[in-house]
Design an enzyme around this catalytic site. Structure first.
Site, PDB file in Angstrom:
ATOM      1  N   CYS A 142       2.359  63.869  13.954  1.00 29.02           N
ATOM      2  CA  CYS A 142       1.494  64.974  14.466  1.00 29.02           C
ATOM      3  C   CYS A 142       2.508  66.097  14.641  1.00 29.02           C
ATOM      4  O   CYS A 142       2.993  66.874  13.473  1.00 29.02           O
ATOM      5  CB  CYS A 142       0.701  64.461  15.423  1.00 29.02           C
ATOM      6  N   HIS A 254      -2.224  60.116  14.181  1.00 26.76           N
ATOM      7  CA  HIS A 254      -1.522  59.365  15.245  1.00 26.76           C
ATOM      8  C   HIS A 254      -1.751  57.955  15.248  1.00 26.76           C
ATOM      9  O   HIS A 254      -2.695  57.293  15.914  1.00 26.76           O
ATOM     10  CB  HIS A 254      -2.185  59.867  16.709  1.00 26.76           C
ATOM     11  N   GLU A 256      -0.181  55.677  16.752  1.00 28.66           N
ATOM     12  CA  GLU A 256      -0.177  54.740  17.903  1.00 28.66           C
ATOM     13  C   GLU A 256      -1.420  54.916  18.883  1.00 28.66           C
ATOM     14  O   GLU A 256      -1.495  54.162  19.874  1.00 28.66           O
ATOM     15  CB  GLU A 256       0.975  55.681  18.865  1.00 28.66           C
TER      16      GLU A 256
END
Ligand SMILES: *[C@@H]1O[C@H](CO)[C@@H](O)[C@H](O)[C@H]1NC(C)=O
Ligand SMILES: *[C@@H]1O[C@H](CO)[C@@H](O)[C@H](O)[C@H]1NC(C)=O
Ligand SMILES: *[C@@H]1O[C@H](CO)[C@@H](O)[C@H](O)[C@H]1NC(C)=O
Ligand SMILES: CC(=O)N[C@H]1CO[C@H](CO)[C@@H](O)[C@@H]1O
Length: 336
Positions: A142, A254, A256
């Site tokens: 990002c 993202h 994660e």
């Protein structure tokens, strides 16, 4: 097929199969893979919101724990990298670790001695290492994804990124040749299918990198986009790219968050397919870092640097978008 021919066929297939396995093992063994990779995760300026929650502490930087866990779940340990240090600090640390992750978040790139300055040192040192025959991977997520291109553009006063917003879970629109990319060539077909057809990549950005940002700075010969997405206003942005020579990779979304971020209002993709498909990215990055053989002197030295020296703080309960965070000094001021 009579019995004799069938047996012969069976033996041949077993033999050829074993041969293939042996050949594959040999090629892997020659690379002397590092099976205890340690990855640096760059911290960034303390969030103004969280500063308000810890007014008595003098935290000036943080790492969201989701980035740490995502690396750990792919079989590596993490060393936090502090901001506000001189080049020597980054260079010495990078001689001991096997790769660096630039996390996402929200900070300006123009704050002196902040996230962007630290990343610039790391980016330049990683290039030097790789130019000298070392193999030193970097991964940007990002904000880190945008910053790498801004660094590659020379970090002028006008930042070479574009305004485009997406706060949506999206599929990836793959480039026609993506299967020949380093990032995607070994990803199983069923995971590619999920990434291409389900809303599993979590987008949370108000800037992005467009094809034109690469063209403006003549970056297209070095940087290869491998997939795209459409933002909330139907602007086509780059979702993943990689460097053609260096082991530098980045994703606008993202990976994660599907497994490790839980803020209800954000509507992150948490399906089992989202969890599995997002796992692809750190599995890939850590496998790249396994090709680097840097190391600490011994376990004692390792222990002094590892993230386990810092407690993860449950910040989700304080209203933060991050479920858990690590906080760091140096102590100082936190600007809005
Ligand atoms: C924060 O910094 C101030 C000023 O240096 C100091 O007085 C205070 O004790 C520090 N707080 C903590 C929790 O260390
Ligand atoms: C940094 O950039 C932000 C956003 O573009 C701007 O508002 C701010 O004034 C800049 N700060 C400095 C110190 O240039
Ligand atoms: C993905 O999300 C879009 C809206 O953002 C929706 O139109 C589409 O049906 C979704 N696709 C799937 C497979 O859920
Ligand atoms: C320095 C420079 O030319 N920056 C450009 C980078 O890309 C954005 C978006 O296209 C432009 O607005 C900037 O001027």
């Amino acid at each position: 097929m009579n019995m004799k021919r069938f047996l012969l066929f069976l033996i041949c297939s077993i033999l050829s199969c074993e041969c293939a396995v042996i050949v594959k093992d040999v090629s892997v063994a020659y690379q002397e893979l590092n099976e205890r990779p340690i990855i640096g995760v760059l911290s960034q300026e303390q969030s103004f919101y969280l500063h308000g929650k810890f007014p008595e502490e003098n935290y000036t930087s943080y790492i969201a724990a989701s980035y740490v866990k995502d690396v750990e779940k792919s079989g590596a340990r993490v060393v936090p990298i502090l901001i506000g240090k001189d080049r020597k600090y980054y260079e010495e640390l990078m001689k001991k670790i096997n790769g660096v992750l630039f996390p996402g978040g929200a900070t300006f790139f123009n704050q002196s001695n902040g996230y962007a300055d630290a990343a610039q040192h790391i980016y330049e040192i990683a290039q030097e290492f790789n130019d000298a025959g070392d193999y030193f991977p970097i991964f940007g997520t990002c904000l880190g994804f945008q910053l790498i291109i801004i660094l590659a553009s020379g970090r002028g006063t006008v930042e070479n990124r574009s305004t485009c917003r997406s706060y949506t879970n999206l599929p990836l629109i793959f480039d026609s040749d993506f299967r020949n990319s380093k990032m995607f060539r070994d990803v199983p077909e069923n995971m590619i299918h999920v990434l291409a057809n389900e809303n599993v990549t979590v987008n949370y950005h108000r800037y992005c990198i467009l094809e034109s940002n690469l063209q403006n700075f003549n970056l297209i010969n070095d940087w290869r986009p491998t997939s795209y997405g459409y933002d909330d206003n139907h602007i086509k942005f780059i979702a993943t790219y990689e460097h053609r020579r260096y082991p530098f990779y980045a994703v606008q979304f993202h990976p994660e968050k599907s497994s490790f971020e839980w803020k209800l209002s954000k509507n992150y993709a948490h399906s089992i397919n989202a969890v599995k498909a997002n796992r692809v990215f750190m599995d890939f990055f850590v496998s790249e870092c396994r090709r680097n053989t840097h190391g600490f002197q011994d376990a004692n030295e390792e222990n002094k640097y590892l993230i386990y020296n810092y407690p993860a703080v449950f910040t989700g309960v304080l209203g933060s978008a991050f479920h858990e965070c690590y906080f760091f000094e140096p102590r100082g001021t936190v600007s809005k």
